[in-house]
Structures are given as C-alpha cells and as structure tokens.
Design an enzyme around this catalytic site. Sequence first.
Site, PDB file in Angstrom:
ATOM      1  N   TYR A  61      35.922 -12.013 -46.146  1.00 58.19           N
ATOM      2  CA  TYR A  61      34.665 -12.588 -45.649  1.00 58.19           C
ATOM      3  C   TYR A  61      34.290 -11.929 -44.316  1.00 58.19           C
ATOM      4  CZ  TYR A  61      35.217 -16.375 -49.106  1.00 58.19           C
ATOM      5  OH  TYR A  61      35.365 -17.100 -50.270  1.00 58.19           O
ATOM      6  N   PRO A 207      29.536 -25.666 -54.150  1.00 60.89           N
ATOM      7  CA  PRO A 207      29.193 -27.000 -54.680  1.00 60.89           C
ATOM      8  C   PRO A 207      27.710 -27.336 -54.500  1.00 60.89           C
ATOM      9  CG  PRO A 207      30.281 -27.223 -52.558  1.00 60.89           C
ATOM     10  CD  PRO A 207      30.365 -25.760 -52.934  1.00 60.89           C
ATOM     11  N   THR A 214      20.275 -28.300 -52.493  1.00 57.57           N
ATOM     12  CA  THR A 214      19.747 -29.020 -51.323  1.00 57.57           C
ATOM     13  C   THR A 214      18.293 -29.419 -51.562  1.00 57.57           C
ATOM     14  OG1 THR A 214      18.870 -27.069 -50.196  1.00 57.57           O
ATOM     15  CG2 THR A 214      21.193 -27.619 -49.781  1.00 57.57           C
TER      16      THR A 214
END
Length: 311
Positions: A61, A207, A214
């Site tokens: 990352y 998730p 959202t």
Amino acid sequence: MTEISSETRFLHATEMGLGAWQWGDRVVWQYGHGYSAEEVRQAFQASVAEGVRFVDTAEVYGNGRSERLLGQFVKETDQPVLVATKFFPLPWRFGKGAFVRALKASLARLNMESIDLYQIHWPSPLISMDTMMEGLAECIKNGLTRTVGVSNFGPSRMVAAYSTLARHDVPLASNQVHYSLLNRAVEKDGTLARCNELGIRLIAYSPLEKGLLTGKYSVDSPPPGSRGRMFPNLLPRLGPLLKLMTEIGQDHGGKSNSQVALNWTICKGALPIPGAKNAAQALENAGGLGWRLTDEEMARLDEASDAVVKS
Ligand SMILES: NC(=O)c1ccc[n+]([C@@H]2O[C@H](COP(=O)([O-])OP(=O)(O)OC[C@H]3O[C@@H](n4cnc5c(N)ncnc54)[C@H](OP(=O)(O)O)[C@@H]3O)[C@@H](O)[C@H]2O)c1
C-alpha cells in the site's frame, strides 16, 4: 463449529477495523489530492477514540508509505492498537525464508518488534502451499507476529491452508476477502460457512464497495480516478438498494447508508475494515457499531442486494 483457539480469540472479539490502503496510495485513492498525512492521522485518531483498534495495512500500500504512517500513528497514541499487514507473493519470492525477510522489512517500516496478524495478500501459483504455510509458521516461531492469516483464498485453498498450518500447530486466524452488500460471493461459494465451521475470522474488505454504498456516487457523479471505470454495471442499478438502506437507517435513529452497510457485514458474522481518508469518514464508520439490524431488515437488504447484482 471448531473451538476458537486462544491465540486467535482477539480477532473474534474485534467487531470492526480500519483499512489503511488509502494511506499513501495514488493509483486508486489519489493520496495527496484532497487528503494527505494529516487527514489520515486524524482518521486514525478518530477511529481509536471511537474504540476501533484494529488496523489493516500491507507492504504494497503506497509502496510502504501506509505501513510507515501507521507505525508513526501507533507510536503517537497511548491506546493499544492491533496491527495487521500482508506479504505480497512477488514472482521472485520463493522459499519459506522470503516470509521472514518480508515481515522484518514491514516491521522496520512500522517501527515495531512484532505485529498481531500477518496475512498472505493473494495466493500464488509460484509458491507451494507447504512453503507458504511453513513461511508463515516461521514468522510466528521467530516472534515476529502473534497470528497468521490469508487473503483472497477461495474455500478449498483456505481449508488446505488451515490443514497445512495445523501440521505446524498453528491455527489459521483469518481469511480477508471481498464482502459487501454488492459482492456476496463468499456467502455463495462456501467461504463464510467454512470460516464459521473452522473458527477462522472472515475479514471483509471493501465493505462500502469502495464508496458506492455510502450513497454519494451515481452515474452522473461517478467516483474519481480509476474507480470511475470500475462499476459500469453497478452504478446505474444502485438506486433501490440505497433507498432501502436509507429507510432502514432512519428506523434506527438516523443511521447513514455507510453505517447500515457496515452493520450488515457485522450481522453476517464478518469483521469489516472500511477505509477512511479523514476523521469525518472514520467517525461515521465507527457509528456502524453498537446496534443491530433485525433479521427482517437483513432479509430485505439481502433481497435488494440480490436484485442489484443479478439484474
Ligand atoms: N486483501 C485485499 O486484497 C484487499 C483489497 C481491497 C481492500 N483491502 C483492505 O480493505 C480496506 C477497505 O476496503 P477499500 O478501501 O477497498 O474500500 P471501502 O472500505 O469499501 O471504501 C473506502 C472508501 O470509501 C469512501 N468512504 C469511506 N467511508 C466513508 C464515509 N463514511 N462517507 C463517505 N465516503 C466514505 C472513501 O473514499 P472516497 O472519499 O474517495 O469516496 C474511502 O476511501 C482497505 O483499506 C484495505 O485495508 C484489502
């Protein structure tokens, strides 16, 4: 169900975590545009203040930047934080020694002596199951990690990993897989059921389906950057599911769509690790904890999710 081993019990007691892919990544998440180290520091601090104390990162990352930032943030807090990172099976990494070497390099970036969970990021056709599991077991024997897990392993590969590790007297702590209201493959392919049977914690990544759940993205307002091209089939069909999530959230005192999406994964028995770029997102996501969707609401959400994914 197999009894959960004492070493991995902390993961089963953890209801939600925080994903740190965003911290330093410019390919998918545009780190440096609209958010930077200070915003992600505040995301970490807000999560910890709300009781979210498990953070998931990976050596890849932001090319190590995520691990470095997480290490700094953990040093700055007086709260205990559980840390998970991942081994990436790059094609030139072969023998079991590669695992100990890679974890030592991650620990140097994290500025830590050991971590709580070391995961294999993806399965690799170039490294045998025996070598992978021996490598992970060596990491535990060297005191570099408390537990080990896998990621993106399908059910048969996961069971093979579980059995191979058992020969080293090491429990398979977790399998980190894609799981959201918009991706329920792990329910259908048996991964979730096998995890429950064997006491393996299913960690749910993406998730919020990378922001789609959202409710802030639509066909007219797609996510920025490369994410804008990832969901050509999902974006036009989201409306009815998002509407239902909003209605159900209102029945729980005004829970947001993100909070409903996260609570849904918790009610399914998974440990969600939503990514957050700033304190506002982290705070909102922590509000996915501390309440429960009813069985009837779960059934309605499942039905609406099936309608989006199958249509
Ligand atoms: N093992 C693997 O192969 C793998 C793969 C993927 C992810 N992961 C892990 O899982 C974690 C979570 O998955 P993910 O990052 O793919 O996606 P995600 O958690 O589904 O979505 C995170 C993104 O959604 C938006 N967001 C989050 N909370 C929000 C809120 N309350 N309100 C509005 N927008 C919000 C933010 O992006 P915007 O503001 O830009 O929309 C944020 O970056 C990662 O950080 C990583 O640790 C692992």
